[in-house]
Design a protein around this motif. Sequence first.
Motif, PDB file in Angstrom:
ATOM      1  N   TYR A  47       0.841  -1.197   0.000  1.00 58.37           N
ATOM      2  CA  TYR A  47       0.000   0.000   0.000  1.00 58.37           C
ATOM      3  C   TYR A  47       0.874   1.244   0.000  1.00 58.37           C
ATOM      4  O   TYR A  47       1.993   1.230   0.521  1.00 58.37           O
ATOM      5  CB  TYR A  47      -0.910   0.023   1.239  1.00 58.37           C
ATOM      6  CG  TYR A  47      -2.169  -0.797   1.099  1.00 58.37           C
ATOM      7  CD1 TYR A  47      -3.017  -0.650   0.005  1.00 58.37           C
ATOM      8  CD2 TYR A  47      -2.541  -1.691   2.087  1.00 58.37           C
ATOM      9  CE1 TYR A  47      -4.179  -1.389  -0.111  1.00 58.37           C
ATOM     10  CE2 TYR A  47      -3.717  -2.433   1.982  1.00 58.37           C
ATOM     11  CZ  TYR A  47      -4.530  -2.276   0.876  1.00 58.37           C
ATOM     12  OH  TYR A  47      -5.681  -2.999   0.764  1.00 58.37           O
ATOM     13  N   PRO A  48       0.342   2.363  -0.510  1.00 56.86           N
ATOM     14  CA  PRO A  48       1.096   3.622  -0.440  1.00 56.86           C
ATOM     15  C   PRO A  48       1.302   4.059   1.012  1.00 56.86           C
ATOM     16  O   PRO A  48       0.619   3.569   1.921  1.00 56.86           O
ATOM     17  CB  PRO A  48       0.220   4.624  -1.191  1.00 56.86           C
ATOM     18  CG  PRO A  48      -1.050   3.946  -1.521  1.00 56.86           C
ATOM     19  CD  PRO A  48      -0.921   2.496  -1.195  1.00 56.86           C
ATOM     20  N   GLU A  49       2.216   4.981   1.208  1.00 61.68           N
ATOM     21  CA  GLU A  49       2.601   5.436   2.547  1.00 61.68           C
ATOM     22  C   GLU A  49       1.393   5.767   3.423  1.00 61.68           C
ATOM     23  O   GLU A  49       1.355   5.425   4.598  1.00 61.68           O
ATOM     24  CB  GLU A  49       3.526   6.654   2.427  1.00 61.68           C
ATOM     25  CG  GLU A  49       4.076   7.149   3.747  1.00 61.68           C
ATOM     26  CD  GLU A  49       5.000   6.151   4.448  1.00 61.68           C
ATOM     27  OE1 GLU A  49       5.106   6.234   5.691  1.00 61.68           O
ATOM     28  OE2 GLU A  49       5.598   5.289   3.778  1.00 61.68           O
ATOM     29  N   GLU A  50       0.396   6.424   2.852  1.00 58.72           N
ATOM     30  CA  GLU A  50      -0.801   6.827   3.601  1.00 58.72           C
ATOM     31  C   GLU A  50      -1.498   5.637   4.279  1.00 58.72           C
ATOM     32  O   GLU A  50      -2.123   5.774   5.319  1.00 58.72           O
ATOM     33  CB  GLU A  50      -1.771   7.540   2.648  1.00 58.72           C
ATOM     34  CG  GLU A  50      -3.079   7.947   3.259  1.00 58.72           C
ATOM     35  CD  GLU A  50      -4.039   8.550   2.247  1.00 58.72           C
ATOM     36  OE1 GLU A  50      -5.142   8.941   2.662  1.00 58.72           O
ATOM     37  OE2 GLU A  50      -3.707   8.629   1.035  1.00 58.72           O
ATOM     38  N   LYS A  74       0.139   2.501   4.833  1.00 55.72           N
ATOM     39  CA  LYS A  74       1.147   1.471   5.127  1.00 55.72           C
ATOM     40  C   LYS A  74       0.791   0.629   6.355  1.00 55.72           C
ATOM     41  O   LYS A  74       1.135  -0.541   6.417  1.00 55.72           O
ATOM     42  CB  LYS A  74       2.529   2.092   5.283  1.00 55.72           C
ATOM     43  CG  LYS A  74       2.725   2.954   6.512  1.00 55.72           C
ATOM     44  CD  LYS A  74       4.166   3.434   6.607  1.00 55.72           C
ATOM     45  CE  LYS A  74       4.474   4.392   7.681  1.00 55.72           C
ATOM     46  NZ  LYS A  74       3.850   4.408   8.923  1.00 55.72           N
ATOM     47  N   ASP A  75       0.090   1.206   7.315  1.00 55.39           N
ATOM     48  CA  ASP A  75      -0.281   0.460   8.520  1.00 55.39           C
ATOM     49  C   ASP A  75      -1.337  -0.613   8.241  1.00 55.39           C
ATOM     50  O   ASP A  75      -1.593  -1.467   9.090  1.00 55.39           O
ATOM     51  CB  ASP A  75      -0.805   1.410   9.599  1.00 55.39           C
ATOM     52  CG  ASP A  75       0.286   2.311  10.147  1.00 55.39           C
ATOM     53  OD1 ASP A  75       1.474   1.969  10.002  1.00 55.39           O
ATOM     54  OD2 ASP A  75      -0.050   3.364  10.719  1.00 55.39           O
ATOM     55  N   ASP A 114      -1.180  -2.590   5.418  1.00 54.42           N
ATOM     56  CA  ASP A 114      -0.611  -3.553   4.483  1.00 54.42           C
ATOM     57  C   ASP A 114      -0.584  -4.980   5.034  1.00 54.42           C
ATOM     58  O   ASP A 114      -0.737  -5.938   4.282  1.00 54.42           O
ATOM     59  CB  ASP A 114       0.798  -3.119   4.074  1.00 54.42           C
ATOM     60  CG  ASP A 114       1.276  -3.844   2.836  1.00 54.42           C
ATOM     61  OD1 ASP A 114       0.692  -3.607   1.762  1.00 54.42           O
ATOM     62  OD2 ASP A 114       2.206  -4.662   2.964  1.00 54.42           O
ATOM     63  N   ASN A 145      -8.218   7.033   9.741  1.00 52.49           N
ATOM     64  CA  ASN A 145      -8.513   6.737   8.340  1.00 52.49           C
ATOM     65  C   ASN A 145      -9.845   7.386   7.941  1.00 52.49           C
ATOM     66  O   ASN A 145     -10.862   6.702   7.804  1.00 52.49           O
ATOM     67  CB  ASN A 145      -8.555   5.219   8.129  1.00 52.49           C
ATOM     68  CG  ASN A 145      -8.621   4.842   6.662  1.00 52.49           C
ATOM     69  OD1 ASN A 145      -8.874   5.655   5.795  1.00 52.49           O
ATOM     70  ND2 ASN A 145      -8.408   3.553   6.399  1.00 52.49           N
TER      71      ASN A 145
END
Length: 164
Positions: A20-23, A25-26, A28, A119
Motif C-alpha cells: 500500500y502507499p505510505e498513507e 502502510k499500517d 498492508d 482513516n
Amino acid sequence: MILREIVEQDVAVIQSWPAYPEEFKDLDYALREAGWISEYLGKEGTTIYIAEERGVLIGFTILSRDDADGKSCSAEFRIALHPDMLGQGIGEKLARMTIRKGFEQLGLKRIYLIVRRSNPRARKLYQNCGFRDIGESRKEVNGIVVDFQEMELEKENFQRMDEV
C-alpha cells in the motif's frame, strides 16, 4: 465487477499484491501471509468474497458471524482493495455488494466493523453505506496501540438507503 467466494488460488494472488502507499502502510499487513485471509479462511460462519473486474482480482471482503455455528444474525465486515484500486470509488461499490449479500443471502440483521480513527476516507465510505457510529475502542495491532471507531448497520436502514 463480479463478487464471488474465495478459492485457494486467490490467496497467493492477494499476498503478491504490491505494498500500500505510505498513507495506508499500517494496513498492508492485512494482505500478507499472516493477514486477514489466513485469519479468516476456513473459519466457521465466515464468508470471504473476491471482487473481480475483467478476470483481475481487485479486492476482497469478509463477513464473519459472531458465533461458530454460523447461525448468528450479526457479522463483522472487513474490506481490502488492491493498492492500485484505491481512491476510485470501488470500495463503496464492493462494500454495498457485500452488505447486500449479507442481508439478502446470509440472513444477517446487523453488520458491524471497526475502522481506524486515523482513516477518514474509510470512515466516510462506511457512512456513505449507512453505517453509524456506536462507540470507540483501542486495540493492539502488530504491537502498536490503535484507536478505532466502532460502527454498525442494521438491515432495515440499509434497505431504506438502498431503495433511494
